[in-house]
Design an enzyme around this catalytic site. Sequence first.
Site, PDB file in Angstrom:
ATOM      1  N   GLN A  86       0.816  -1.217   0.000  1.00 16.18           N
ATOM      2  CA  GLN A  86       0.000   0.000   0.000  1.00 16.18           C
ATOM      3  C   GLN A  86       0.857   1.279   0.000  1.00 16.18           C
ATOM      4  O   GLN A  86       0.447   2.319   0.509  1.00 16.18           O
ATOM      5  CB  GLN A  86      -0.967  -0.016   1.188  1.00 16.18           C
ATOM      6  CG  GLN A  86      -2.035  -1.071   1.094  1.00 16.18           C
ATOM      7  CD  GLN A  86      -2.966  -0.874  -0.107  1.00 16.18           C
ATOM      8  OE1 GLN A  86      -3.216   0.243  -0.551  1.00 16.18           O
ATOM      9  NE2 GLN A  86      -3.465  -1.970  -0.644  1.00 16.18           N
ATOM     10  N   SER A  87       2.011   1.211  -0.618  1.00 13.48           N
ATOM     11  CA  SER A  87       2.957   2.322  -0.638  1.00 13.48           C
ATOM     12  C   SER A  87       2.411   3.562  -1.354  1.00 13.48           C
ATOM     13  O   SER A  87       1.987   3.492  -2.510  1.00 13.48           O
ATOM     14  CB  SER A  87       4.241   1.870  -1.343  1.00 13.48           C
ATOM     15  OG  SER A  87       5.067   2.959  -1.648  1.00 13.48           O
ATOM     16  N   ASN A  88       2.467   4.704  -0.668  1.00 17.54           N
ATOM     17  CA  ASN A  88       2.124   5.978  -1.308  1.00 17.54           C
ATOM     18  C   ASN A  88       3.150   6.334  -2.375  1.00 17.54           C
ATOM     19  O   ASN A  88       2.813   6.853  -3.435  1.00 17.54           O
ATOM     20  CB  ASN A  88       2.049   7.104  -0.275  1.00 17.54           C
ATOM     21  CG  ASN A  88       0.846   6.980   0.633  1.00 17.54           C
ATOM     22  OD1 ASN A  88      -0.199   6.474   0.237  1.00 17.54           O
ATOM     23  ND2 ASN A  88       0.986   7.436   1.855  1.00 17.54           N
TER      24      ASN A  88
END
Length: 175
Positions: A86-88
């Site tokens: 879920q990396s921005n």
Amino acid sequence: MTPAAIRAAFASIPRFALATLPTPLHELPRLRQALGGPASAPRIFIKRDDLTGLALGGNKARKLEFLVADAATQRATALITTGATQSNHARMTAAAARVAGLECHLVLTSASSNPPLQGNLLLDRVFGATVHHVPAPDDPRLALGKDEVKVRELETMLRGSGKTPYVIAVGGSSG
């Protein structure tokens, strides 16, 4: 070095426009009041990087302007970066690649080889990124797995197909 010289040196670095800048500062007078008012708390402002305009916003847009420009000067055709599922940063890189007309490969750490398609992972796909999952580390305190091997494999594969990869460090953190 004088402030003018620093500004001139900074302005000479290539940049690929991705963000709507500058983002506004908003004062938070009610927070200041909740902290005791002017006698106890300084004026408090929040920088609205959610309004950068790239992929739902975020401070990574600024870094990516320099990284994508560097990729362009190296005639890259594909961006590769790593992060958690879920990396921005991965989401923003996928969007930046789309804007710049580059292919994007994301090496994402996950406890599952097929995590639910939601949140940033869904947006990564919407932005056209090719996602490669690597197993999460055994130590739950670590966010990233052994992604370097996969990154090197991707570089080799892309070069073998006539493309020019550009690797962006996790989080876009680089010298």
